[in-house]
Motif scaffolding. Sequence first.
Motif, short mmCIF file in Angstrom:
data_model
loop_
_atom_site.label_atom_id
_atom_site.label_comp_id
_atom_site.label_asym_id
_atom_site.label_seq_id
_atom_site.Cartn_x
_atom_site.Cartn_y
_atom_site.Cartn_z
N GLY A 42 -0.14 43.10 10.49
CA GLY A 42 -0.80 42.92 11.73
C GLY A 42 -2.29 43.25 11.61
N LEU A 43 -2.96 42.24 12.13
CA LEU A 43 -4.32 42.34 12.17
C LEU A 43 -4.94 43.64 13.23
N ASP A 44 -4.41 43.57 14.28
CA ASP A 44 -4.50 44.47 15.40
C ASP A 44 -3.90 45.57 15.39
N GLU A 45 -2.78 45.70 14.48
CA GLU A 45 -1.96 46.77 14.47
C GLU A 45 -1.69 47.08 13.19
N PRO A 46 -2.21 47.90 12.21
CA PRO A 46 -2.06 48.00 10.78
C PRO A 46 -0.75 48.56 10.41
N THR A 47 0.05 49.11 11.41
CA THR A 47 1.38 49.65 11.11
C THR A 47 2.59 48.75 11.08
#
Length: 113
Positions: A42-47
């Motif tokens: 995820g670009l906005d959520e790296p997890t």
Amino acid sequence: MLVVNRFVVDEDAADGFTQRAHAALAALAARPGYLSGQLTRGLDEPTAWCLVTQWESVGTYRRALGAFDVKVHATPLLAESLDEPSAFEALATAEPGGSVITMASDRSVGPGR
């Protein structure tokens, strides 16, 4: 057929996860019926991570899951994915600049129908 397995991976565990995901992707890619695959984050959520694979059919995907290398390298990783639907059939496609082409579902309508 499209298979989307989603994962939540702590940032401090990302290196180990990517190594295991690469091994899983390689094992799946070696199976008959495999068309393509990607490991994404995820670009906005790296997890947030996804392992996305495309297959000729449901049958080729299911047979791939029974292969020894897949059981060793992919199955343990896939068992860690979020518990949600992951296999999807294509019902419409469009090439760049092309028109939409629809397909009938392969799903059974159920017993007695």
